[in-house]
Design a protein around this motif. Sequence first.
Motif, PDB file in Angstrom:
ATOM      1  N   PRO A 262       0.820  -1.208   0.000  1.00  0.00           N
ATOM      2  CA  PRO A 262       0.000   0.000   0.000  1.00  0.00           C
ATOM      3  C   PRO A 262       0.858   1.264   0.000  1.00  0.00           C
ATOM      4  CG  PRO A 262      -0.817  -1.573   1.615  1.00  0.00           C
ATOM      5  CD  PRO A 262       0.499  -2.088   1.140  1.00  0.00           C
TER       6      PRO A 262
ATOM      7  N   LYS B 229      -4.969   1.210   1.870  1.00  0.00           N
ATOM      8  CA  LYS B 229      -5.511  -0.123   2.078  1.00  0.00           C
ATOM      9  C   LYS B 229      -6.835  -0.002   2.810  1.00  0.00           C
ATOM     10  CE  LYS B 229      -4.063  -4.720   3.632  1.00  0.00           C
ATOM     11  NZ  LYS B 229      -2.965  -5.497   4.268  1.00  0.00           N
TER      12      LYS B 229
ATOM     13  N   ASN C 194      -8.033   0.240  -2.255  1.00  0.00           N
ATOM     14  CA  ASN C 194      -6.691  -0.338  -2.187  1.00  0.00           C
ATOM     15  C   ASN C 194      -5.836   0.341  -3.248  1.00  0.00           C
ATOM     16  OD1 ASN C 194      -7.195  -2.356  -0.128  1.00  0.00           O
ATOM     17  ND2 ASN C 194      -8.463  -3.377  -1.654  1.00  0.00           N
TER      18      ASN C 194
END
Length: 245
Positions: free
Chosen positions: A41, A50, A58
């Motif tokens: 991430p 995330k 995401n």
Amino acid sequence: MKAKIKNDTIDLSKPLDLSISIRGDALNVNAWYIDHPTIKPHEEGDFVGKITEGASTNFNDIWFNPHAHGTHTECVGHITRESYSVNRQLRNFFFLAEVITIAPEKYQDDFVISKKQLQYALGNKKREAVVIRTLPNLNEKRSRQYSHTNPAYLLEEAAQLLVAKGIQHLLIDLPSIDREKDRGALLAHRAFWDVEGTIRAHATITEFIFVGNDIADGKYYLNLQVAPFENDASPSRPILYKIET
């Protein structure tokens, strides 16, 4: 869904994928002495990309090297001072291909693919692409760590034979068509792209493929697609289609 190419029929619903995917951990196939890829991430200040960390999406950063970390297709720009982009050089994507299986033979301290082996496997067939599966063909090829292992490679004369036979696209299940440590000679690369003569800028080399044992040797149509990076090499997804008779 069926499609016609020239006088041949293929079933587009039955692709045979030759690619090894890129994953962000140490199980990723690897070569050339660098770390494994990372997929994680994006972080900036208090933001973590995330959903489980509170983000709305995401949002990953990905780090990889196309030559070291999975199936990739490269053009002559890999070994020339002049810049060539595989995304610009590869403009057609369907090719008549031959799948061949070769057990590399002992040569000095190495194992190699020789001109004689390729001549025997290809005979007088007229193909645009050749797909080379080496033996032994184990699933561990998908995650092997190749650095400092001196994998098999093509002899210069073997690459010259492919040029003489009109092969435009070479695909192989090894990290390179040249010796791992050759002091930068790159004899097979240089021969295949004819860098000392008329450069074959349209020709490509695809490395780190995996040809499953359920794929028989023989004639196929190859769909060779690359991610559109303006670079000498790009991750790619070569797909074979059986020719229906």
